[in-house]
Design a protein around this motif. Structure first.
Motif, short mmCIF file in Angstrom:
data_model
loop_
_atom_site.label_atom_id
_atom_site.label_comp_id
_atom_site.label_asym_id
_atom_site.label_seq_id
_atom_site.Cartn_x
_atom_site.Cartn_y
_atom_site.Cartn_z
N ASP A 65 27.43 42.38 38.08
CA ASP A 65 27.50 41.46 36.94
C ASP A 65 28.77 41.64 36.11
OD1 ASP A 65 25.04 40.41 37.61
OD2 ASP A 65 23.94 41.81 36.33
N MET A 66 29.51 42.71 36.35
CA MET A 66 30.71 42.99 35.57
C MET A 66 31.92 42.23 36.12
SD MET A 66 30.23 47.09 35.04
CE MET A 66 31.22 47.31 33.58
N THR A 67 32.86 41.95 35.23
CA THR A 67 34.12 41.33 35.66
C THR A 67 35.05 42.41 36.17
OG1 THR A 67 35.19 41.61 33.50
CG2 THR A 67 33.89 39.57 33.84
N LYS A 68 36.14 42.00 36.79
CA LYS A 68 37.12 42.97 37.29
C LYS A 68 37.71 43.77 36.12
CE LYS A 68 39.96 41.61 40.62
NZ LYS A 68 40.83 40.78 41.46
N VAL A 69 37.93 43.13 34.99
CA VAL A 69 38.46 43.83 33.82
C VAL A 69 37.46 44.88 33.33
CG1 VAL A 69 39.16 43.54 31.40
CG2 VAL A 69 39.94 41.91 33.13
N GLU A 70 36.17 44.51 33.29
CA GLU A 70 35.13 45.46 32.86
C GLU A 70 35.02 46.62 33.85
OE1 GLU A 70 32.08 42.58 30.40
OE2 GLU A 70 31.97 42.60 32.58
N LEU A 71 35.12 46.34 35.14
CA LEU A 71 35.08 47.40 36.14
C LEU A 71 36.27 48.35 35.95
CD1 LEU A 71 34.05 45.31 39.25
CD2 LEU A 71 32.71 47.16 38.23
N GLU A 72 37.44 47.78 35.70
CA GLU A 72 38.62 48.61 35.48
C GLU A 72 38.44 49.50 34.25
OE1 GLU A 72 43.39 47.92 35.29
OE2 GLU A 72 42.16 46.61 34.05
#
Length: 102
Positions: A65-72
């Motif tokens: 459910d996370m975005t790539k920015v949130e994963l980073e």
């Protein structure tokens, strides 16, 4: 003005967040809306300065459910530098490997 909150959630800049750090509903609140909601509640709630959810409370499904920015951001908080140029599934697999090691 912010409408009715989901049960046990507070507004943050990332959306409605439960006390365990999980984002339940993604929503683009402004800091002013959050401050207004906190004032109406008569207590200080979560703000942008609150910590990113830690790996011990995240499930593998939460990562989807996370975005790539949130994963980073999550990786960085846990000592891992993720490359956003890679696709999302690669970033998720990297974080899954880290969760299994913890």
């Amino acid at each position: 003005m912010i409408g009715n909150a989901p049960a046990d959630c507070v507004p943050t800049l990332r959306g409605w967040m439960r006390s365990d750090g999980r984002i339940m509903v993604r929503w683009d609140f402004t800091q002013e809306q959050i401050d207004e909601w906190n004032s109406a509640q008569g207590q200080q709630m979560l703000t942008e300065a609150d910590p990113v959810p830690t790996l011990d409370i995240l499930s593998e499904g939460d990562l989807e459910d996370m975005t790539k920015v949130e994963l980073e951001e999550l990786g960085r908080e846990n000592g891992v530098e993720l490359d956003r140029r890679k696709n999302k599934s690669t970033l998720i697999n990297t974080m899954k490997g880290i969760i299994k090691r913890t």
